[in-house]
Write a protein that holds these residues in place. Structure first.
Motif, PDB file in Angstrom:
ATOM      1  N   ILE A 117       0.779  -1.163   0.090  1.00 55.97           N
ATOM      2  CA  ILE A 117       0.122  -0.033   0.088  1.00 55.97           C
ATOM      3  C   ILE A 117       0.936   1.290  -0.082  1.00 55.97           C
ATOM      4  N   PRO A 118       1.079   1.796  -1.155  1.00 50.79           N
ATOM      5  CA  PRO A 118       2.008   3.060  -1.104  1.00 50.79           C
ATOM      6  C   PRO A 118       1.437   4.192  -0.236  1.00 50.79           C
ATOM      7  N   ASP A 119       0.139   4.298  -0.114  1.00 49.22           N
ATOM      8  CA  ASP A 119      -0.340   5.307   0.978  1.00 49.22           C
ATOM      9  C   ASP A 119       0.204   5.031   2.360  1.00 49.22           C
ATOM     10  N   THR A 120       0.630   3.860   2.756  1.00 51.69           N
ATOM     11  CA  THR A 120       1.060   3.703   3.979  1.00 51.69           C
ATOM     12  C   THR A 120       2.508   4.215   3.971  1.00 51.69           C
ATOM     13  N   LYS A 121       3.378   4.148   3.080  1.00 54.19           N
ATOM     14  CA  LYS A 121       4.504   4.532   3.055  1.00 54.19           C
ATOM     15  C   LYS A 121       4.523   6.161   3.007  1.00 54.19           C
ATOM     16  N   THR A 122       3.589   6.733   2.224  1.00 52.50           N
ATOM     17  CA  THR A 122       3.512   8.071   2.473  1.00 52.50           C
ATOM     18  C   THR A 122       3.176   8.532   3.632  1.00 52.50           C
ATOM     19  N   ALA A 123       1.975   7.894   4.268  1.00 51.01           N
ATOM     20  CA  ALA A 123       1.657   8.463   5.610  1.00 51.01           C
ATOM     21  C   ALA A 123       2.967   8.245   6.605  1.00 51.01           C
ATOM     22  N   LEU A 124       3.631   7.321   6.406  1.00 49.16           N
ATOM     23  CA  LEU A 124       4.766   6.998   7.385  1.00 49.16           C
ATOM     24  C   LEU A 124       6.016   8.193   7.317  1.00 49.16           C
ATOM     25  N   ILE A 125       5.998   8.500   6.014  1.00 48.64           N
ATOM     26  CA  ILE A 125       6.931   9.628   5.724  1.00 48.64           C
ATOM     27  C   ILE A 125       6.549  10.974   6.313  1.00 48.64           C
ATOM     28  N   ASP A 126       5.133  11.052   5.998  1.00 48.26           N
ATOM     29  CA  ASP A 126       4.547  12.357   6.491  1.00 48.26           C
ATOM     30  C   ASP A 126       4.637  12.377   7.946  1.00 48.26           C
ATOM     31  N   THR A 127       4.526  11.176   8.516  1.00 47.14           N
ATOM     32  CA  THR A 127       4.425  11.179  10.179  1.00 47.14           C
ATOM     33  C   THR A 127       5.641  11.689  10.721  1.00 47.14           C
ATOM     34  N   VAL A 128       6.748  10.760  10.494  1.00 46.96           N
ATOM     35  CA  VAL A 128       8.094  10.937  10.740  1.00 46.96           C
ATOM     36  C   VAL A 128       9.025  12.156  10.381  1.00 46.96           C
ATOM     37  N   GLY A 129       8.593  12.617   8.980  1.00 45.45           N
ATOM     38  CA  GLY A 129       9.293  13.572   8.347  1.00 45.45           C
ATOM     39  C   GLY A 129      10.437  13.224   7.622  1.00 45.45           C
ATOM     40  N   ILE A 130      10.689  12.052   7.389  1.00 41.49           N
ATOM     41  CA  ILE A 130      12.046  11.432   6.532  1.00 41.49           C
ATOM     42  C   ILE A 130      11.596  10.892   5.327  1.00 41.49           C
ATOM     43  N   SER A 131      12.042  10.929   4.389  1.00 34.97           N
ATOM     44  CA  SER A 131      11.883  10.898   2.966  1.00 34.97           C
ATOM     45  C   SER A 131      12.636   9.487   2.340  1.00 34.97           C
ATOM     46  N   PHE A 132      13.573   9.070   3.276  1.00 35.23           N
ATOM     47  CA  PHE A 132      14.511   8.003   2.797  1.00 35.23           C
ATOM     48  C   PHE A 132      13.546   6.675   2.766  1.00 35.23           C
ATOM     49  N   PRO A 133      13.691   5.994   1.667  1.00 31.15           N
ATOM     50  CA  PRO A 133      12.842   4.944   1.637  1.00 31.15           C
ATOM     51  C   PRO A 133      13.042   3.829   2.732  1.00 31.15           C
ATOM     52  N   ASN A 134      12.037   3.519   3.248  1.00 32.04           N
ATOM     53  CA  ASN A 134      12.227   2.301   4.649  1.00 32.04           C
ATOM     54  C   ASN A 134      12.897   1.127   4.013  1.00 32.04           C
ATOM     55  N   TRP A 135      12.591   0.614   2.579  1.00 29.99           N
ATOM     56  CA  TRP A 135      12.891  -0.536   2.308  1.00 29.99           C
ATOM     57  C   TRP A 135      14.655  -0.585   1.853  1.00 29.99           C
ATOM     58  N   ILE A 136      15.050   0.508   1.957  1.00 30.26           N
ATOM     59  CA  ILE A 136      16.565   0.474   1.700  1.00 30.26           C
ATOM     60  C   ILE A 136      17.088   0.353   3.278  1.00 30.26           C
ATOM     61  N   VAL A 137      16.534   0.737   4.153  1.00 28.55           N
ATOM     62  CA  VAL A 137      17.102   0.678   5.533  1.00 28.55           C
ATOM     63  C   VAL A 137      16.881  -0.868   5.871  1.00 28.55           C
ATOM     64  N   TYR A 138      15.553  -1.309   5.495  1.00 30.59           N
ATOM     65  CA  TYR A 138      15.517  -2.770   5.790  1.00 30.59           C
ATOM     66  C   TYR A 138      16.533  -3.627   5.031  1.00 30.59           C
TER      67      TYR A 138
END
Length: 287
Positions: free
Chosen positions: A239-260
């Motif tokens: 769900i791309p909206d989940t990723k957008t909501a997470l980015i908007d919530t924490v204020g970090i635009s770095f993709p979480n899948w790269i960190v993973y």
């Protein structure tokens, strides 16, 4: 590829694992769970009617829940296959014989890991016909499908490495299995708890800074906990909206899948390095 096929430990483990009845009973259990889920899903959305219709838009929902279920099964089954790889040899008193061969510690550890990974890949492949139902109705792109299976592979290799490490540094299989499942609980549940706690604390810090200094700063630690959580990864991929909501919530635009990806590759390298170094060191200590 030639080097892997010439690894006697890998070839022996593959023959023993794929000939064992418990391996195929485990595969049957895995497929039974998926079949029960898919059948129940279809019955619910067709309102338990033989002549009912399955709306194509529901295929993505089935794919999403099936992906989450499969990730959960991977995290549940992998420790059972790898946590006893070395400790079982020690309990059977065959590890000394194995270490007297010409095989290096890396060949033994990699062979044990790859044999377990091969069986897990077989389980994932065996479940592919169930995914064909999703493609029958559409709503899911091949890119999403292959991306999901790529992260399945990354996750199970990392979990397998954790199991191999605990199996090497502990003397009992039960202790190794408890430690490995404890690591799974940490990755799957504790990281989510840390995310919510860290996010709440950081929001309090931000509000205090706004009131006192008029500045907004953010500590990325809570985003890190969310990024290494397999459940969060699955949701953001589906769900791309989940990723957008997470980015908007924490204020970090770095993709979480790269960190993973970086974190789990790092965990794999560290755990395998520890297992390789401790394999013969533990034998010297026992002597």
């Amino acid at each position: 590829m030639k080097g892997l096929l010439s690894n006697p430990v890998l070839m022996k483990e593959l023959k023993l694992r794929f000939r064992a009845f418990k391996s195929f009973s485990g595969l049957m259990f895995y497929l039974a769970v998926l079949i029960i889920f898919v059948s129940g899903f279809l019955l619910i959305f067709t309102q338990f009617s033989i002549s009912g219709f399955f709306v194509p838009s529901n295929s993505f929902t089935m794919f999403s829940v099936l992906s989450v279920l499969q990730m959960a099964l991977v995290m549940f089954i992998t420790p059972g296959l790898t946590a006893g790889a070395i400790s079982t040899e020690r309990e059977k008193q065959t590890l000394n014989i194995l270490l007297t061969t010409t095989q290096s510690s890396s060949q033994i550890i990699i062979g044990k890991l790859l044999s377990s990974v091969a069986f897990l890949i077989l389980m994932l492949i065996a479940g592919l016909p169930l995914y064909s139902i999703v493609f029958l109705f559409g709503g899911v792109s091949p890119g999403q499908f292959f991306t999901m299976f790529f992260f399945y592979l990354v996750t199970l290799i990392a979990i397998g490495s954790i199991g191999i490490m605990f199996s090497t540094i502990t003397k009992r299989t039960i202790i190794s299995m408890i430690a490995t499942y404890g690591a799974m609980i940490f990755l799957g549940g504790i990281t989510a708890f840390f995310f919510f706690v860290g996010f709440s604390l950081e929001q309090m810090m931000m509000s205090q800074q706004q009131n006192t200094q008029g500045l907004t700063t953010f500590l990325p630690i809570s985003y890190f906990w969310a990024s290494i959580n397999p459940g969060v990864l699955i949701l953001t991929l589906l769900i791309p909206d989940t990723k957008t909501a997470l980015i908007d919530t924490v204020g970090i635009s770095f993709p979480n899948w790269i960190v993973y990806l970086i974190f789990y590759v790092f965990i794999t390298i560290v755990c395998l390095t520890i297992a390789i170094r401790k394999l013969r060191a533990n034998m010297k200590t026992n002597r």
